[in-house]
Design an enzyme around this catalytic site. Structure first.
Site, short mmCIF file in Angstrom:
data_model
loop_
_atom_site.label_atom_id
_atom_site.label_comp_id
_atom_site.label_asym_id
_atom_site.label_seq_id
_atom_site.Cartn_x
_atom_site.Cartn_y
_atom_site.Cartn_z
N HIS A 129 -7.59 -55.37 70.15
CA HIS A 129 -7.91 -56.66 70.75
C HIS A 129 -6.61 -57.47 70.75
O HIS A 129 -5.77 -57.29 69.87
CB HIS A 129 -8.95 -57.31 69.83
CG HIS A 129 -9.60 -58.55 70.34
ND1 HIS A 129 -9.00 -59.78 70.25
CD2 HIS A 129 -10.82 -58.75 70.90
CE1 HIS A 129 -9.83 -60.68 70.76
NE2 HIS A 129 -10.93 -60.09 71.15
N ASP A 206 -9.40 -54.57 61.23
CA ASP A 206 -10.14 -55.60 61.95
C ASP A 206 -11.57 -55.09 62.14
O ASP A 206 -11.82 -54.19 62.94
CB ASP A 206 -9.44 -55.83 63.30
CG ASP A 206 -10.24 -56.74 64.23
OD1 ASP A 206 -11.39 -57.09 63.90
OD2 ASP A 206 -9.70 -57.07 65.30
N GLN A 209 -15.79 -55.90 65.18
CA GLN A 209 -16.71 -55.19 66.04
C GLN A 209 -17.56 -54.18 65.25
O GLN A 209 -18.54 -53.66 65.76
CB GLN A 209 -15.88 -54.46 67.10
CG GLN A 209 -16.51 -54.31 68.44
CD GLN A 209 -17.00 -55.61 69.04
OE1 GLN A 209 -18.19 -55.74 69.27
NE2 GLN A 209 -16.12 -56.56 69.29
N LYS A 232 -20.34 -62.49 65.37
CA LYS A 232 -20.67 -61.20 65.96
C LYS A 232 -21.73 -60.49 65.14
O LYS A 232 -22.17 -59.40 65.48
CB LYS A 232 -19.41 -60.34 66.09
CG LYS A 232 -18.47 -60.96 67.11
CD LYS A 232 -17.38 -60.05 67.57
CE LYS A 232 -16.57 -60.77 68.63
NZ LYS A 232 -15.23 -60.25 68.76
N CYS A 370 -10.06 -58.81 76.41
CA CYS A 370 -8.97 -59.11 75.48
C CYS A 370 -8.27 -57.84 75.02
O CYS A 370 -7.80 -57.74 73.88
CB CYS A 370 -9.44 -59.88 74.25
SG CYS A 370 -10.14 -61.47 74.63
C1 PLP Z 1 -14.06 -60.65 68.72
C2 PLP Z 1 -12.95 -59.87 68.16
C3 PLP Z 1 -11.83 -60.50 67.60
C4 PLP Z 1 -11.66 -61.99 67.60
O1 PLP Z 1 -12.66 -62.64 66.88
P1 PLP Z 1 -12.70 -64.24 66.86
O2 PLP Z 1 -14.02 -64.57 66.25
O3 PLP Z 1 -12.60 -64.68 68.28
O4 PLP Z 1 -11.55 -64.69 66.04
C5 PLP Z 1 -10.86 -59.70 67.07
N1 PLP Z 1 -10.95 -58.36 67.07
C6 PLP Z 1 -12.01 -57.72 67.60
C7 PLP Z 1 -12.08 -56.22 67.55
C8 PLP Z 1 -13.05 -58.44 68.16
O5 PLP Z 1 -14.09 -57.81 68.69
#
Ligand code: PLP
Length: 412
Positions: A129, A206, A209, A232, A370
């Site tokens: 992302h 990260d 997701q 999320k 993104c």
């Molecule tokens: C949504 C997302 C982000 C960003 O999350 P925010 O809540 O906008 O800070 C970063 N990495 C991944 C894989 C995402 O799906």
């Protein structure tokens, strides 16, 4: 997606009643919300946690001796503990409450800028992302370290043999997402973490997701940093977490200066507060963090095994159904993926498909998600992305199928 099959009474119609928004209409049609990878919907218990805070104990935390402040502090710290338990962190002070994944990543990137030097290397993956690319580029620009990229293949998987070749004594940091938001690929993070540790590099995963679909165990993973966003995983927007191993969080300098993060302040010198407060300057999103705790409780009450099993069923059903449409191509075809389908039809622009299906009440994402480097890899401007949650139904997938077929007919 792999999961241990469990017999849990999973009743999607009952679950849907927990989400007030799911009964609304869009353009005169029942809402079919298939943009869960961008943000999930919010159950009533999470909304109630926010309302309850503002109706009954709205006060600033950690400062007051009065009752409201103590109640707010207790609820805020309880939320931290719920998140600690959920991620199986060893200590609650290893959980830093932030405004989300982006904030958490920037906090770590900023911290590492005081350690890195020219000649050092930082490894990211081709599946990232933007929020997991840009902060590292900025970090490398500032420190003179260089950025290396683990490539991906046509199936949307990372090429691990290439990763092996990138790793060396120069590697200081590795940043990979647990699950790709654009394609749904589940990355082999255990292997990525173990291999990085052999060279003494730290790893940040990260999990933005991944957390809607599975329950990560940060101790079992032996990961150095793990980040996620509440919105999320059925929580509110603008709230998230950073898990960091105690030794790393002690080593990193604070990200922002301000109230809450200090032990003592004089004009000569300020000493910082202990963890986790060192990284929580200023008044946080108190109600949001409390609601994050409620969201974690809610998802656990449904159960991650049940979620995985059901979502996998939805994914298989939708994949089969959509592939029935002539000219439809799905990007990201690994066996190991979550309930995300990124697709295009012939040369039709994804935006046009998104617009038509919205007229029919169906919310999907269109664009580069993104993750522009992934789109460049496939040489496409973007995709239509349908992402399913445990509250979606096969009937909704049927509606998507009909709508996409209609869009194709109108556009080709
Ligand atoms: C949504 C997302 C982000 C960003 O999350 P925010 O809540 O906008 O800070 C970063 N990495 C991944 C894989 C995402 O799906």
């Amino acid at each position: 997606m792999k999961s241990s099959i469990q017999h849990i009474d999973f009743n999607v119609e009952e679950i849907r009643k927990d989400f007030p928004i799911l009964s609304r209409k869009v353009n005169g049609k029942p809402l079919v919300y298939l943009d869960n990878a961008a943000t999930s919907q919010t159950p009533q218990v999470v909304i109630d946690a926010i309302v309850n805070y503002y109706c009954n104990y709205n006060a600033n935390i950690h400062r007051g001796v009065h009752t409201l402040s103590q109640e707010a502090t207790d609820a805020y710290e309880q939320a931290r503990q719920k998140i600690q338990t959920h991620f199986n962190a060893k200590h609650s002070h290893e959980i830093i409450l932030t405004s989300g994944t982006t904030h958490s990543i920037n906090l770590v990137a900023h911290g590492f800028s005081s350690f890195l030097k020219k000649g050092d290397e930082v490894i990211v993956s081709a599946l990232e992302h933007h929020s997991n690319i840009v902060p590292w580029q900025m970090l490398c620009e500032k420190t003179g370290a260089s950025l290396k990229v683990i490539p991906m293949n046509q199936e949307g998987e990372l090429v691990i043999t290439a990763y092996d070749n990138l790793l060396s004594e120069k590697t200081k940091l590795v940043f990979v997402n647990h699950i790709s938001n654009a394609l749904g690929t589940i990355n082999p993070i255990e292997e990525i973490i173990n291999k990085a540790h052999k060279f003494g590099a730290a790893v940040l995963i990260d999990g933005a997701q991944a957390c809607p679909h599975l329950k990560p165990d940060v101790q079992a993973l032996d990961v150095d940093f793990y980040v996620a966003s509440a919105h999320k995983m059925c929580g509110p927007t603008g709230v998230g977490m950073l898990y960091g191993k105690e030794k790393w969080l002690n080593k990193l300098p604070p990200y922002q200066g301000g109230g809450e993060m200090i032990a003592e302040v004089t004009f000569e010198k300020t000493t910082y507060a202990d963890l986790p407060h060192k990284f929580e300057a200023g008044t946080p999103n108190i109600s949001g963090c409390i609601a994050f705790g409620a969201a974690v409780d809610y998802m656990n009450s449904i159960g991650f095994d049940a979620i995985a099993t059901y979502e996998n069923e939805l994914l298989n059903y939708a994949t089969k159904k959509l592939l029935d449409i002539e000219g439809l191509k799905i990007y990201g075809n690994t066996q190991n993926k979550t309930s995300v389908i990124s697709f295009n039809i012939d040369n039709i622009h994804p935006y046009d498909i998104g617009t038509i299906v919205d007229k029919l009440g169906i919310a999907v994402r269109t664009g580069h998600h993104c993750a522009q480097p992934i789109m460049d890899f496939y040489k496409i401007p973007g995709t239509v992305r349908a992402s399913f949650s445990f509250y979606n139904t096969k009937k909704e997938i049927d509606a998507l199928y009909q709508a996409v077929k209609k869009a194709k007919l109108m556009l080709s």
